[in-house]
Design a protein around this motif. Structure first.
Motif, PDB file in Angstrom:
ATOM      1  N   MET A   1      -2.200  18.817  83.377  1.00  0.00           N
ATOM      2  CA  MET A   1      -2.388  19.291  82.027  1.00  0.00           C
ATOM      3  C   MET A   1      -3.875  19.543  81.766  1.00  0.00           C
ATOM      4  O   MET A   1      -4.220  20.557  81.163  1.00  0.00           O
ATOM      5  CB  MET A   1      -1.837  18.285  81.023  1.00  0.00           C
ATOM      6  CG  MET A   1      -0.332  18.197  80.995  1.00  0.00           C
ATOM      7  SD  MET A   1       0.222  17.012  79.754  1.00  0.00           S
ATOM      8  CE  MET A   1       1.858  16.735  80.330  1.00  0.00           C
ATOM      9  N   LEU A   2      -4.697  18.614  82.212  1.00  0.00           N
ATOM     10  CA  LEU A   2      -6.138  18.776  82.020  1.00  0.00           C
ATOM     11  C   LEU A   2      -6.661  19.980  82.803  1.00  0.00           C
ATOM     12  O   LEU A   2      -7.513  20.717  82.311  1.00  0.00           O
ATOM     13  CB  LEU A   2      -6.882  17.509  82.440  1.00  0.00           C
ATOM     14  CG  LEU A   2      -6.664  16.295  81.550  1.00  0.00           C
ATOM     15  CD1 LEU A   2      -7.269  15.048  82.186  1.00  0.00           C
ATOM     16  CD2 LEU A   2      -7.225  16.516  80.163  1.00  0.00           C
ATOM     17  N   LYS A   3      -6.139  20.193  84.018  1.00  0.00           N
ATOM     18  CA  LYS A   3      -6.569  21.318  84.837  1.00  0.00           C
ATOM     19  C   LYS A   3      -6.249  22.656  84.187  1.00  0.00           C
ATOM     20  O   LYS A   3      -6.904  23.653  84.453  1.00  0.00           O
ATOM     21  CB  LYS A   3      -5.930  21.257  86.231  1.00  0.00           C
ATOM     22  CG  LYS A   3      -6.500  20.168  87.106  1.00  0.00           C
ATOM     23  CD  LYS A   3      -5.810  20.142  88.462  1.00  0.00           C
ATOM     24  CE  LYS A   3      -6.355  19.045  89.330  1.00  0.00           C
ATOM     25  NZ  LYS A   3      -5.677  18.977  90.628  1.00  0.00           N
ATOM     26  N   GLU A   4      -5.215  22.679  83.332  1.00  0.00           N
ATOM     27  CA  GLU A   4      -4.842  23.912  82.627  1.00  0.00           C
ATOM     28  C   GLU A   4      -5.571  24.054  81.294  1.00  0.00           C
ATOM     29  O   GLU A   4      -5.311  24.985  80.546  1.00  0.00           O
ATOM     30  CB  GLU A   4      -3.329  23.955  82.399  1.00  0.00           C
ATOM     31  CG  GLU A   4      -2.569  24.228  83.661  1.00  0.00           C
ATOM     32  CD  GLU A   4      -1.096  24.455  83.413  1.00  0.00           C
ATOM     33  OE1 GLU A   4      -0.703  24.860  82.300  1.00  0.00           O
ATOM     34  OE2 GLU A   4      -0.320  24.232  84.354  1.00  0.00           O
ATOM     35  N   GLY A   5      -6.444  23.108  80.994  1.00  0.00           N
ATOM     36  CA  GLY A   5      -7.242  23.215  79.782  1.00  0.00           C
ATOM     37  C   GLY A   5      -6.575  22.696  78.524  1.00  0.00           C
ATOM     38  O   GLY A   5      -7.047  22.976  77.417  1.00  0.00           O
TER      39      GLY A   5
ATOM     40  N   ASP B   1      -5.681  20.161  75.573  1.00  0.00           N
ATOM     41  CA  ASP B   1      -6.413  19.139  74.833  1.00  0.00           C
ATOM     42  C   ASP B   1      -5.527  17.895  74.803  1.00  0.00           C
ATOM     43  O   ASP B   1      -4.643  17.769  73.962  1.00  0.00           O
ATOM     44  CB  ASP B   1      -6.700  19.660  73.420  1.00  0.00           C
ATOM     45  CG  ASP B   1      -7.824  18.925  72.726  1.00  0.00           C
ATOM     46  OD1 ASP B   1      -8.355  17.948  73.299  1.00  0.00           O
ATOM     47  OD2 ASP B   1      -8.158  19.329  71.602  1.00  0.00           O
ATOM     48  N   VAL B   2      -5.734  16.979  75.768  1.00  0.00           N
ATOM     49  CA  VAL B   2      -4.847  15.840  75.995  1.00  0.00           C
ATOM     50  C   VAL B   2      -5.528  14.541  75.568  1.00  0.00           C
ATOM     51  O   VAL B   2      -6.687  14.303  75.911  1.00  0.00           O
ATOM     52  CB  VAL B   2      -4.460  15.730  77.486  1.00  0.00           C
ATOM     53  CG1 VAL B   2      -3.547  14.547  77.741  1.00  0.00           C
ATOM     54  CG2 VAL B   2      -3.804  17.015  77.971  1.00  0.00           C
ATOM     55  N   TYR B   3      -4.782  13.728  74.842  1.00  0.00           N
ATOM     56  CA  TYR B   3      -5.251  12.410  74.435  1.00  0.00           C
ATOM     57  C   TYR B   3      -4.298  11.378  75.029  1.00  0.00           C
ATOM     58  O   TYR B   3      -3.088  11.538  74.954  1.00  0.00           O
ATOM     59  CB  TYR B   3      -5.261  12.284  72.908  1.00  0.00           C
ATOM     60  CG  TYR B   3      -6.143  13.317  72.254  1.00  0.00           C
ATOM     61  CD1 TYR B   3      -7.467  13.018  71.938  1.00  0.00           C
ATOM     62  CD2 TYR B   3      -5.657  14.593  71.970  1.00  0.00           C
ATOM     63  CE1 TYR B   3      -8.280  13.975  71.342  1.00  0.00           C
ATOM     64  CE2 TYR B   3      -6.466  15.555  71.386  1.00  0.00           C
ATOM     65  CZ  TYR B   3      -7.780  15.242  71.074  1.00  0.00           C
ATOM     66  OH  TYR B   3      -8.583  16.187  70.493  1.00  0.00           O
ATOM     67  N   LEU B   4      -4.870  10.312  75.603  1.00  0.00           N
ATOM     68  CA  LEU B   4      -4.053   9.282  76.221  1.00  0.00           C
ATOM     69  C   LEU B   4      -4.066   8.026  75.355  1.00  0.00           C
ATOM     70  O   LEU B   4      -5.129   7.522  75.017  1.00  0.00           O
ATOM     71  CB  LEU B   4      -4.574   8.951  77.623  1.00  0.00           C
ATOM     72  CG  LEU B   4      -4.624  10.140  78.597  1.00  0.00           C
ATOM     73  CD1 LEU B   4      -5.216   9.704  79.923  1.00  0.00           C
ATOM     74  CD2 LEU B   4      -3.243  10.731  78.793  1.00  0.00           C
TER      75      LEU B   4
ATOM     76  N   ASP C   1       5.532   2.974  73.204  1.00  0.00           N
ATOM     77  CA  ASP C   1       6.458   3.783  72.409  1.00  0.00           C
ATOM     78  C   ASP C   1       6.922   5.006  73.196  1.00  0.00           C
ATOM     79  O   ASP C   1       7.333   6.003  72.627  1.00  0.00           O
ATOM     80  CB  ASP C   1       5.791   4.191  71.098  1.00  0.00           C
ATOM     81  CG  ASP C   1       6.791   4.591  70.027  1.00  0.00           C
ATOM     82  OD1 ASP C   1       7.975   4.193  70.115  1.00  0.00           O
ATOM     83  OD2 ASP C   1       6.401   5.329  69.102  1.00  0.00           O
ATOM     84  N   GLY C   2       6.822   4.940  74.528  1.00  0.00           N
ATOM     85  CA  GLY C   2       7.268   6.049  75.364  1.00  0.00           C
ATOM     86  C   GLY C   2       6.392   7.282  75.247  1.00  0.00           C
ATOM     87  O   GLY C   2       6.847   8.393  75.488  1.00  0.00           O
ATOM     88  N   ILE C   3       5.128   7.099  74.873  1.00  0.00           N
ATOM     89  CA  ILE C   3       4.207   8.228  74.745  1.00  0.00           C
ATOM     90  C   ILE C   3       3.128   8.078  75.818  1.00  0.00           C
ATOM     91  O   ILE C   3       2.335   7.142  75.783  1.00  0.00           O
ATOM     92  CB  ILE C   3       3.557   8.284  73.349  1.00  0.00           C
ATOM     93  CG1 ILE C   3       4.628   8.380  72.265  1.00  0.00           C
ATOM     94  CG2 ILE C   3       2.584   9.455  73.263  1.00  0.00           C
ATOM     95  CD1 ILE C   3       4.094   8.164  70.854  1.00  0.00           C
ATOM     96  N   ASP C   4       3.144   9.005  76.785  1.00  0.00           N
ATOM     97  CA  ASP C   4       2.135   8.982  77.842  1.00  0.00           C
ATOM     98  C   ASP C   4       0.931   9.836  77.491  1.00  0.00           C
ATOM     99  O   ASP C   4      -0.154   9.613  78.012  1.00  0.00           O
ATOM    100  CB  ASP C   4       2.738   9.467  79.156  1.00  0.00           C
ATOM    101  CG  ASP C   4       3.821   8.531  79.677  1.00  0.00           C
ATOM    102  OD1 ASP C   4       3.627   7.299  79.590  1.00  0.00           O
ATOM    103  OD2 ASP C   4       4.855   9.025  80.155  1.00  0.00           O
ATOM    104  N   ALA C   5       1.137  10.830  76.617  1.00  0.00           N
ATOM    105  CA  ALA C   5       0.050  11.713  76.210  1.00  0.00           C
ATOM    106  C   ALA C   5       0.365  12.317  74.846  1.00  0.00           C
ATOM    107  O   ALA C   5       1.530  12.498  74.491  1.00  0.00           O
ATOM    108  CB  ALA C   5      -0.143  12.829  77.235  1.00  0.00           C
ATOM    109  N   VAL C   6      -0.696  12.620  74.121  1.00  0.00           N
ATOM    110  CA  VAL C   6      -0.595  13.381  72.873  1.00  0.00           C
ATOM    111  C   VAL C   6      -1.395  14.651  73.114  1.00  0.00           C
ATOM    112  O   VAL C   6      -2.526  14.600  73.601  1.00  0.00           O
ATOM    113  CB  VAL C   6      -1.161  12.581  71.678  1.00  0.00           C
ATOM    114  CG1 VAL C   6      -1.148  13.426  70.413  1.00  0.00           C
ATOM    115  CG2 VAL C   6      -0.370  11.297  71.469  1.00  0.00           C
ATOM    116  N   ILE C   7      -0.783  15.784  72.814  1.00  0.00           N
ATOM    117  CA  ILE C   7      -1.430  17.070  73.072  1.00  0.00           C
ATOM    118  C   ILE C   7      -1.685  17.787  71.764  1.00  0.00           C
ATOM    119  O   ILE C   7      -0.787  17.931  70.930  1.00  0.00           O
ATOM    120  CB  ILE C   7      -0.561  17.941  74.009  1.00  0.00           C
ATOM    121  CG1 ILE C   7      -0.427  17.238  75.362  1.00  0.00           C
ATOM    122  CG2 ILE C   7      -1.159  19.341  74.159  1.00  0.00           C
ATOM    123  CD1 ILE C   7       0.485  17.920  76.335  1.00  0.00           C
ATOM    124  N   LYS C   8      -2.927  18.247  71.613  1.00  0.00           N
ATOM    125  CA  LYS C   8      -3.283  19.065  70.450  1.00  0.00           C
ATOM    126  C   LYS C   8      -2.997  20.515  70.806  1.00  0.00           C
ATOM    127  O   LYS C   8      -3.501  21.049  71.785  1.00  0.00           O
ATOM    128  CB  LYS C   8      -4.751  18.883  70.087  1.00  0.00           C
ATOM    129  CG  LYS C   8      -5.147  19.617  68.823  1.00  0.00           C
ATOM    130  CD  LYS C   8      -6.591  19.323  68.459  1.00  0.00           C
ATOM    131  CE  LYS C   8      -6.979  20.040  67.195  1.00  0.00           C
ATOM    132  NZ  LYS C   8      -8.409  19.816  66.894  1.00  0.00           N
TER     133      LYS C   8
END
Length: 134
Positions: A1-5, A7-10, A16-23
Motif C-alpha cells: 500500500m505504501l509503495k503505491e503511495g 496515505d496509510v496509518y497504522l 478491533d480488527g483494524i490493521d490500517a486506516v487509509i485516507k
C-alpha cells in the motif's frame, strides 16, 4: 500500500480488527484488515482464511493475500459477509471462513475459484475509489 503511495496509518494495537486506516483522496478514511497466507502452507490451503470474527461494518475493507498464488483479493465488509461461510458449531462458532482457491491434485496446482475472480486486484484502487457501504 505504501509503495503505491496510499496515505496509510497504522493503529498502535490491533484489538478491533483494524490493521490500517487509509485516507482517501476525498479526505475520508476507511478501515482495512489484512489477511495473508505464506507460500509454505499445506497444499490446497493457499487461499484459505478461517476463523475470522466479523460483523458488518460500513467503512471497512478486507485485503486477502496468498503468497504462493501471488494473488490479492479485496472485498468490502458486505461482500465478505455474502461470500464467506459462518461457522454454526464448534469452538469457532460465529466466526467466518472464505476459501478463494481450488486445487488439482493430479497436477499439484492451485487456482482461484471462478466466483472469486471478480475480487482479484493488482492494486488498491478499489479501496481508494469505491464506497464500501452496501
Amino acid at each position: 500500500m505504501l509503495k503505491e503511495g496510499l496515505d496509510v496509518y497504522l493503529p498502535m494495537v490491533d484489538d478491533d480488527g483494524i490493521d490500517a486506516v487509509i485516507k482517501r483522496p476525498d479526505g475520508s478514511f476507511v478501515e482495512v484488515q489484512v489477511k495473508a497466507r505464506s507460500k509454505d502452507v499445506v497444499f490446497g490451503d493457499a487461499a484459505l482464511f478461517a476463523a475470522i470474527p466479523h460483523e458488518y461494518r460500513n467503512n471497512y475493507w478486507f485485503v486477502f493475500y496468498s503468497e504462493r498464488m501471488e494473488m490479492i483479493w479485496i472485498l468490502n465488509s458486505h461482500e465478505f459477509i455474502n461470500e464467506s461461510n459462518q461457522n454454526k458449531t464448534g469452538k469457532n462458532i460465529g466466526k467466518r471462513s472464505i476459501w478463494f482457491n481450488g486445487r488439482k491434485t493430479k497436477t499439484q496446482t492451485e487456482h482461484c475459484k471462478p466466483q472469486f475472480l471478480k475480487y482479484v486486484e493488482k492494486d488498491f484502487s478499489r479501496i481508494l475509489k469505491e464506497s464500501p457501504i452496501k
